[in-house]
Design a protein around this motif. Structure first.
Motif, PDB file in Angstrom:
ATOM      1  N   LEU A  84       8.849  11.542 -10.931  1.00  0.00           N
ATOM      2  CA  LEU A  84      10.063  11.728 -10.137  1.00  0.00           C
ATOM      3  C   LEU A  84      10.735  13.053 -10.454  1.00  0.00           C
ATOM      4  O   LEU A  84      11.275  13.721  -9.568  1.00  0.00           O
ATOM      5  N   ALA A  85      10.718  13.452 -11.725  1.00  0.00           N
ATOM      6  CA  ALA A  85      11.314  14.737 -12.099  1.00  0.00           C
ATOM      7  C   ALA A  85      10.593  15.887 -11.410  1.00  0.00           C
ATOM      8  O   ALA A  85      11.215  16.840 -10.928  1.00  0.00           O
ATOM      9  N   GLN A  86       9.251  15.785 -11.341  1.00  0.00           N
ATOM     10  CA  GLN A  86       8.488  16.840 -10.679  1.00  0.00           C
ATOM     11  C   GLN A  86       8.753  16.833  -9.168  1.00  0.00           C
ATOM     12  O   GLN A  86       8.903  17.879  -8.535  1.00  0.00           O
ATOM     13  N   LEU A  87       8.823  15.622  -8.577  1.00  0.00           N
ATOM     14  CA  LEU A  87       9.126  15.534  -7.147  1.00  0.00           C
ATOM     15  C   LEU A  87      10.514  16.089  -6.842  1.00  0.00           C
ATOM     16  O   LEU A  87      10.733  16.736  -5.814  1.00  0.00           O
ATOM     17  N   ALA A  88      11.458  15.852  -7.756  1.00  0.00           N
ATOM     18  CA  ALA A  88      12.805  16.396  -7.553  1.00  0.00           C
ATOM     19  C   ALA A  88      12.788  17.921  -7.588  1.00  0.00           C
ATOM     20  O   ALA A  88      13.463  18.588  -6.792  1.00  0.00           O
ATOM     21  N   ALA A  89      12.021  18.485  -8.512  1.00  0.00           N
ATOM     22  CA  ALA A  89      11.913  19.947  -8.577  1.00  0.00           C
ATOM     23  C   ALA A  89      11.266  20.501  -7.309  1.00  0.00           C
ATOM     24  O   ALA A  89      11.684  21.533  -6.775  1.00  0.00           O
ATOM     25  N   ASP A  90      10.232  19.804  -6.833  1.00  0.00           N
ATOM     26  CA  ASP A  90       9.583  20.235  -5.591  1.00  0.00           C
ATOM     27  C   ASP A  90      10.554  20.162  -4.410  1.00  0.00           C
ATOM     28  O   ASP A  90      10.571  21.044  -3.551  1.00  0.00           O
ATOM     29  N   ALA A  91      11.339  19.099  -4.379  1.00  0.00           N
ATOM     30  CA  ALA A  91      12.288  18.935  -3.278  1.00  0.00           C
ATOM     31  C   ALA A  91      13.348  20.033  -3.299  1.00  0.00           C
ATOM     32  O   ALA A  91      13.746  20.555  -2.252  1.00  0.00           O
ATOM     33  N   ARG A  92      13.813  20.388  -4.496  1.00  0.00           N
ATOM     34  CA  ARG A  92      14.791  21.485  -4.593  1.00  0.00           C
ATOM     35  C   ARG A  92      14.192  22.779  -4.067  1.00  0.00           C
ATOM     36  O   ARG A  92      14.870  23.573  -3.408  1.00  0.00           O
ATOM     37  N   LEU A  93      12.907  23.017  -4.375  1.00  0.00           N
ATOM     38  CA  LEU A  93      12.242  24.224  -3.884  1.00  0.00           C
ATOM     39  C   LEU A  93      12.191  24.246  -2.355  1.00  0.00           C
ATOM     40  O   LEU A  93      12.462  25.268  -1.720  1.00  0.00           O
TER      41      LEU A  93
ATOM     42  N   LEU B 112      16.974  14.258  -5.934  1.00  0.00           N
ATOM     43  CA  LEU B 112      16.195  14.025  -4.715  1.00  0.00           C
ATOM     44  C   LEU B 112      17.106  13.755  -3.524  1.00  0.00           C
ATOM     45  O   LEU B 112      16.886  14.264  -2.421  1.00  0.00           O
ATOM     46  N   SER B 113      18.136  12.944  -3.730  1.00  0.00           N
ATOM     47  CA  SER B 113      19.061  12.632  -2.638  1.00  0.00           C
ATOM     48  C   SER B 113      19.730  13.901  -2.124  1.00  0.00           C
ATOM     49  O   SER B 113      19.856  14.112  -0.910  1.00  0.00           O
ATOM     50  N   ALA B 114      20.153  14.771  -3.069  1.00  0.00           N
ATOM     51  CA  ALA B 114      20.824  16.005  -2.658  1.00  0.00           C
ATOM     52  C   ALA B 114      19.882  16.917  -1.893  1.00  0.00           C
ATOM     53  O   ALA B 114      20.261  17.525  -0.884  1.00  0.00           O
ATOM     54  N   ALA B 115      18.632  17.013  -2.357  1.00  0.00           N
ATOM     55  CA  ALA B 115      17.676  17.902  -1.696  1.00  0.00           C
ATOM     56  C   ALA B 115      17.301  17.375  -0.316  1.00  0.00           C
ATOM     57  O   ALA B 115      17.246  18.131   0.663  1.00  0.00           O
ATOM     58  N   LEU B 116      17.059  16.064  -0.212  1.00  0.00           N
ATOM     59  CA  LEU B 116      16.644  15.494   1.072  1.00  0.00           C
ATOM     60  C   LEU B 116      17.776  15.528   2.094  1.00  0.00           C
ATOM     61  O   LEU B 116      17.539  15.570   3.304  1.00  0.00           O
ATOM     62  N   ALA B 117      19.012  15.517   1.604  1.00  0.00           N
ATOM     63  CA  ALA B 117      20.156  15.563   2.517  1.00  0.00           C
ATOM     64  C   ALA B 117      20.485  16.991   2.951  1.00  0.00           C
ATOM     65  O   ALA B 117      21.312  17.184   3.844  1.00  0.00           O
ATOM     66  N   SER B 118      19.854  17.972   2.347  1.00  0.00           N
ATOM     67  CA  SER B 118      20.129  19.368   2.697  1.00  0.00           C
ATOM     68  C   SER B 118      19.614  19.676   4.099  1.00  0.00           C
ATOM     69  O   SER B 118      18.514  19.260   4.478  1.00  0.00           O
ATOM     70  N   PRO B 119      20.374  20.415   4.895  1.00  0.00           N
ATOM     71  CA  PRO B 119      19.889  20.793   6.242  1.00  0.00           C
ATOM     72  C   PRO B 119      18.628  21.640   6.199  1.00  0.00           C
ATOM     73  O   PRO B 119      17.884  21.688   7.179  1.00  0.00           O
ATOM     74  N   ALA B 120      18.398  22.324   5.039  1.00  0.00           N
ATOM     75  CA  ALA B 120      17.236  23.203   4.951  1.00  0.00           C
ATOM     76  C   ALA B 120      15.956  22.448   4.629  1.00  0.00           C
ATOM     77  O   ALA B 120      14.858  23.022   4.699  1.00  0.00           O
ATOM     78  N   PHE B 121      16.058  21.144   4.284  1.00  0.00           N
ATOM     79  CA  PHE B 121      14.848  20.404   3.906  1.00  0.00           C
ATOM     80  C   PHE B 121      14.022  20.101   5.161  1.00  0.00           C
ATOM     81  O   PHE B 121      14.538  19.519   6.119  1.00  0.00           O
TER      82      PHE B 121
END
Length: 463
Positions: free
Chosen positions: A87-96, A47-56
């Motif tokens: 949380l695992a599902q939210l992490a997958a959603d965030a990566r998407l 989640l941290s990696a996805a939320l820190a992405s400029p594309a999020f």
């Protein structure tokens, strides 16, 4: 320990990042989460990696449920296994959300892939209304998606939610599990048998029928039978055979047949259990009631009313009407058949429907009508679209989920006409029939022989 955000708050990206930083220290003091911390920490890192992405996107709809889940983790307000899965599902959603969309590319396949990705995104991240619309759309197009296996987990989640979502999920899973053993196994592995049985017990009539159909598809694979026995499926299936709608009864009976058809240990145990649960008496009652219902329907000219329902503006209504018409015309006396001749043009039109289930139902009804009535065969031959539409249903790529026996039966019914044979060849029936004969589809060899008359078909060897 900071409190979770209030329900009325609309947290932003910065608030979620702040909560992510505070969670490890807060959760470390809670014994309830220690055993599950490895999976929770992995989800937090993703989640941290996805939320820190400029594309999020900073205003993504994911942020509110994420903030709620993090707040629950910090206050230990939710049981650990459920929160870990959330949380695992939210992490997958965030990566998407953090994955940049690929550049558009030419070709039908690229367009289909893009459509599949869009549907999956709407299933996972949209509002409740958007998810419902996506499910309804998916129910009609699931079998044609090139990435159909990717949608199974999301359909299983919708199935467990109940209500209209479960009905649409069942409708989408029906063609998927009919066309793919992997899809069937994925449904069973995610606890789908229990959810499908729940839909059979408490769903709408349409959901009950679709759920019974999915269970029938799963029961065709011997290695999936233990899930049925573990969930105690037989009593509920027998209840559906006794009390369900005609379509649900038919599909539940098909599921029972698959469950008890195996010769292995599991199949033998299910046969014994079915006998002990009174399956024989239940099936006899069903057959007696079906015969009586058919006689009543014919005497009341019910078939004409069913045929009129083919003009409905709702695809599920048209589908159910076509299935009922196939049953009535296949089992009833000849005096009712002249009442449904007007159904032929409507059924020909339904062969072009977007929903695979509607096309399959239309083919079943036409097969019954054309086999029973010369007048219906004449009407079908006159419709310029009839032959071409039926031939397209032979295509394994373009009509997955359609039982090929029925379009073959439709074409056989008019194959004595030289003009119709020419139309079949022109529409590409020759190439499709090669594959159907290899798969030993009923009637495919006979239709190939009919098309071979007059040396119109050079691709079939003569023996």
């Amino acid at each position: 320990m900071p409190p979770p955000p209030p329900e009325s708050a609309d947290p932003g990206l910065e608030e979620c990042l702040r909560l992510l930083e505070a969670v490890p220290a807060a959760a470390a003091s809670s014994p309830a989460f220690r055993r599950h911390w490895p999976s929770i920490s992995a989800s937090l890192a993703a989640l941290s990696a996805a939320l820190a992405s400029p594309a999020f996107p900073p205003s993504a709809p994911l942020l509110a449920p994420l903030a709620a889940a993090l707040g629950a983790l910090m206050s230990a307000a939710t049981d650990a296994p459920r929160l870990a899965a959330s949380l695992a599902q939210l992490a997958a959603d965030a990566r998407l959300l953090a994955t940049p969309a690929p550049p558009p590319s030419a070709g039908a396949a690229a367009g289909a892939d893009s459509g599949a990705d869009a549907l999956i995104s709407r299933l996972r991240l949209g509002s409740a209304a958007s998810r419902a619309t996506a499910l309804e759309e998916l129910a009609g197009t699931a079998a044609a998606l090139p990435e159909s296996g990717a949608v199974v987990p999301h359909l299983c989640r919708a199935l467990e939610s109940g209500g209209a979502g479960a009905e649409h999920a069942c409708a989408a899973l029906l063609p998927l599990t009919a066309a793919s053993r992997d899809a069937s196994a994925a449904v069973a592995a995610r606890g789908g048998v229990a959810a499908l049985l729940a839909a059979c017990a408490g769903g709408t009539p349409a959901a009950q029928a679709a759920a019974a159909g999915v269970l029938r598809n799963l029961a065709a694979f011997p290695d999936l039978l233990p899930w049925f026995r573990d969930e105690g499926a037989l009593p509920l299936l027998l209840q559906l055979v006794s009390l369900g709608t005609p379509r649900a009864q038919e599909l539940a009976l098909g599921c029972l047949q698959n469950l008890t058809a195996g010769d292995g240990d599991e199949g033998q145990r299910l046969k014994v259990e079915a006998f002990q649960e009174g399956a024989l008496a239940c099936v006899k009652d069903f057959l007696d009631a079906a015969a009586a219902t058919s006689r009543i329907a014919v005497s009341a000219q019910f078939a004409a009313h069913v045929a009129a329902a083919l003009g409905s503006d709702r695809s599920p209504t048209r589908t159910e009407a076509a299935l009922a018409l196939a049953e009535l015309c296949g089992n009833s006396a000849g005096k009712s058949r002249h009442e449904v001749e007007d159904a032929v043009p409507r059924l020909v039109w339904m062969l072009e429907a977007k929903a695979v289930s509607e096309r399959d139902a239309a083919a079943r009804a036409l097969a019954a009508l054309l086999a029973a009535s010369g007048a219906c065969r004449k009407l079908f031959r006159k419709d310029e679209r009839g032959i071409a539409n039926a031939v397209q249903l032979l295509d394994p790529a373009g009509a997955r989920g359609v039982d090929r026996r029925y379009p073959v039966t439709v074409l056989l019914a008019v194959a004595q006409s030289r003009r119709c044979r020419k139309q079949m060849v022109a529409a590409g029936a020759c190439g499709f029939l090669q594959g159907l004969m290899t798969a030993e589809v009923d009637g495919a060899k006979k239709l190939a022989e009919c098309l071979g008359k007059g040396k119109m078909l050079g691709v079939f060897p003569r023996t």
